[in-house]
Design a protein around this motif. Structure first.
Motif, PDB file in Angstrom:
ATOM      1  N   HIS A   1      37.974 -16.498  -0.507  1.00 41.50           N
ATOM      2  CA  HIS A   1      37.383 -14.791   0.056  1.00 41.50           C
ATOM      3  C   HIS A   1      38.150 -15.615   1.249  1.00 41.50           C
ATOM      4  O   HIS A   1      39.204 -16.156   1.819  1.00 41.50           O
ATOM      5  CB  HIS A   1      35.873 -15.227   0.785  1.00 41.50           C
TER       6      HIS A   1
ATOM      7  N   GLU B   1      31.463 -12.339  -6.585  1.00 38.17           N
ATOM      8  CA  GLU B   1      32.370 -11.969  -6.575  1.00 38.17           C
ATOM      9  C   GLU B   1      33.772 -13.375  -7.701  1.00 38.17           C
ATOM     10  O   GLU B   1      32.873 -14.011  -7.994  1.00 38.17           O
ATOM     11  CB  GLU B   1      33.121 -12.097  -5.404  1.00 38.17           C
TER      12      GLU B   1
ATOM     13  N   ALA C   1      32.745  -6.587  10.420  1.00 38.78           N
ATOM     14  CA  ALA C   1      33.775  -6.646   8.748  1.00 38.78           C
ATOM     15  C   ALA C   1      32.433  -7.213   7.726  1.00 38.78           C
ATOM     16  O   ALA C   1      31.957  -6.664   6.997  1.00 38.78           O
ATOM     17  CB  ALA C   1      34.507  -7.412   8.807  1.00 38.78           C
ATOM     18  N   SER C   2      31.941  -8.457   8.491  1.00 36.07           N
ATOM     19  CA  SER C   2      31.134  -9.179   7.607  1.00 36.07           C
ATOM     20  C   SER C   2      29.304  -8.329   7.366  1.00 36.07           C
ATOM     21  O   SER C   2      29.399  -8.008   6.320  1.00 36.07           O
ATOM     22  CB  SER C   2      30.538 -10.279   8.550  1.00 36.07           C
TER      23      SER C   2
ATOM     24  N   LYS D   1      28.912  -5.022   7.298  1.00 33.17           N
ATOM     25  CA  LYS D   1      29.370  -3.881   6.167  1.00 33.17           C
ATOM     26  C   LYS D   1      29.584  -4.603   5.035  1.00 33.17           C
ATOM     27  O   LYS D   1      29.466  -3.981   4.240  1.00 33.17           O
ATOM     28  CB  LYS D   1      31.172  -3.021   7.001  1.00 33.17           C
ATOM     29  N   SER D   2      29.899  -6.109   4.918  1.00 35.13           N
ATOM     30  CA  SER D   2      29.702  -6.760   2.900  1.00 35.13           C
ATOM     31  C   SER D   2      28.677  -6.596   3.054  1.00 35.13           C
ATOM     32  O   SER D   2      28.605  -5.738   2.090  1.00 35.13           O
ATOM     33  CB  SER D   2      31.062  -7.282   3.551  1.00 35.13           C
TER      34      SER D   2
ATOM     35  N   ASP E   1      28.580   0.574   9.438  1.00 30.02           N
ATOM     36  CA  ASP E   1      29.629   0.832   9.337  1.00 30.02           C
ATOM     37  C   ASP E   1      29.462   0.708  11.172  1.00 30.02           C
ATOM     38  O   ASP E   1      29.472   2.071  11.548  1.00 30.02           O
ATOM     39  CB  ASP E   1      30.541   2.263   9.065  1.00 30.02           C
TER      40      ASP E   1
ATOM     41  N   VAL F   1      26.680  -3.505  -2.661  1.00 28.00           N
ATOM     42  CA  VAL F   1      26.969  -4.396  -1.433  1.00 28.00           C
ATOM     43  C   VAL F   1      27.330  -6.037  -2.451  1.00 28.00           C
ATOM     44  O   VAL F   1      26.980  -6.363  -3.051  1.00 28.00           O
ATOM     45  CB  VAL F   1      25.796  -4.634  -0.975  1.00 28.00           C
ATOM     46  N   ARG F   2      28.078  -7.017  -1.280  1.00 28.32           N
ATOM     47  CA  ARG F   2      28.261  -8.378  -1.372  1.00 28.32           C
ATOM     48  C   ARG F   2      26.751  -8.760  -1.917  1.00 28.32           C
ATOM     49  O   ARG F   2      27.146  -9.563  -2.942  1.00 28.32           O
ATOM     50  CB  ARG F   2      29.408  -9.214  -0.384  1.00 28.32           C
TER      51      ARG F   2
END
Length: 435
Positions: free
Chosen positions: A63, A132, A300-301, A303-304, A309, A331-332
């Motif tokens: 990552h 991931e 950013a985290s 949003k992930s 946003d 989503v992550r």
């Protein structure tokens, strides 16, 4: 009143105590991370404290936040690490992490049974489906959570069949007759399913201590269903008491629906603690551990994790349920997303408060910051509330924080009768109270 039961406690060997800016201190010992001797020394401290097991997470991808200013020596194969640690320890359990999404079940069954033999019955498997890393194993996209868990269910079934295909009882060693193993007790499994086709049998026998305990990471609805069927313990994200109480009650109910005892699954959240002699010092450790996470990184985290946003929002603006994205969008981590959605719906926090949440700055772990007495009180509160059966210790801030855990906090739990003073068994199954 608290039930007359004891905590189950493990220690993570991922170097959480070096996160943030702390590794830059001259006495951080960061240079030792590349030596197995460093992890062996920590493992011996954990065994001296009579902890139930050691735990090691694993990553099959790099990552962007894992490189650059974040201290990270990468992700060595945890099973290989534990094979080495097994030779340097005697009692403590060794829970390795292996993904069911990117590995063949035959190889995994063999690796785990090998670790079980090398450690004399102390192996455990933390089952993950990965969120991931698909690009490292082919050109296909990451499978959906539903497909990953369906594959994991079949995967664990195949692994169990393989372990049963060569039982320990098949080894007879009869010198007089010349029979070393009983052919009739070793048989192929002839598995043919949606994801796997495996003939078997496995290449080595089972261990006399019994089967290897299953841990599972993830607390989404799909993950809970999977855990209720196969897991002996769950390493779950639960940043607050309410989420812990709800998860533990739900898992006990689901276990009963599967014909299992409600006590069959131990709920073991990660306890990310920052211990110091004073509260002010502990708060500073916590601050430094997250100092490298700028507002931009946190946005950013967010949003992930949630798909939200918030770049154009003021930090003091409140985030409400009607602002949340569609819950079905990719989503992550579905577990972290559900936890954060629940928090926002209930509390309507500011953007600044959301950006400080564990789901955003970490891994949605339970965070406790303060003195030994403060963290002890936090543990007791959750235990009495029925939110936990124990925890996996994630030392934060510094090696001193970890030393206080071993030297001060663990003895207090022993004094209160909440943890053992000596090992009662030699295998992980015995430590977990499994028959």
């Amino acid at each position: 009143m608290m039930e007359s039961r004891q905590l189950c406690i493990g220690l993570s060997l991922n170097t959480t105590w070096m996160k943030g800016e702390g590794w830059r201190h001259p006495d951080s010992d960061v240079e030792k991370m590349d030596s197995i001797d460093y992890y062996i020394a920590v493992a011996k401290m954990a065994e001296e404290a009579k902890l139930d097991f050691l735990f090691r997470a694993d990553y099959l991808y790099v990552h962007p936040q894992m490189i650059g200013d974040s201290v990270n020596f990468g992700s060595p194969d945890p099973t290989m690490m534990f094979a080495t640690i097994a030779r340097e320890t005697e009692r403590i359990g060794l829970v390795t992490t292996i993904s069911t999404t990117f590995n063949p079940p035959y190889v995994v069954a063999r690796q785990l049974q090998s670790l079980h033999w090398l450690s004399n019955g102390r192996a455990g498997w933390n089952i993950v489906t990965s969120i991931e890393g698909a690009e490292n194993f082919g050109d296909g996209p990451m499978p959906s959570p539903e497909e990953r868990y369906a594959k994991a269910m079949e995967f664990t079934d195949v692994v169990r069949k393989l372990w049963d295909s060569f039982p320990q009882e098949a080894i007879v060693i009869d010198r007089e007759s010349g029979v070393f193993s009983d052919r009739d007790k070793i048989s192929p499994i002839h598995h043919s399913g949606e994801f796997f086709s495996v003939k078997g049998p496995l290449t080595l026998p089972g261990h006399p201590s019994g089967s290897i305990p299953f841990f599972q990471a993830g607390a989404s609805d799909t993950g809970r269903t999977f855990a209720s069927r196969v897991a002996d313990a769950i390493f779950a994200a639960m940043p607050d008491i309410e989420s812990g109480v709800e998860l533990r009650r739900d898992l006990r109910r689901r276990a009963e629906e599967q014909g299992r005892s409600p006590d069959a699954i131990k709920v073991l959240p990660g306890l990310y603690f920052f211990l110091a002699d004073t509260r002010e010092e502990a708060q500073e450790l916590h601050k430094v551990a997250h100092a490298n996470l700028s507002t931009e990184r946190r946005l950013a985290s967010l949003k992930s994790v949630l798909g939200l946003d918030a770049c154009g929002f003021a930090l003091d603006q409140r985030v409400t349920a009607d602002m949340l994205p569609d819950a079905n969008q990719p989503v992550r981590s579905r577990t972290h997303a559900e936890l954060l959605r629940r928090y926002i719906t209930i509390h309507q926090p500011t953007v600044e408060e959301v950006l400080a949440r564990p789901e955003v700055v970490g891994s949605a772990h339970w965070v406790s910051v303060g003195t030994v007495e403060d963290v002890l009180s936090d543990i007791l509160e959750r235990f009495e509330a029925g939110a936990i059966d124990g925890f996996i210790a994630l030392p934060g801030g510094s090696e001193k924080s970890m030393a206080l855990f071993f030297d001060k906090l663990m003895p207090k739990l022993v004094e209160r009768g909440l943890f053992r003073s000596e090992y009662a068994g030699v295998t992980l199954r015995e430590h977990l109270g499994m028959r």
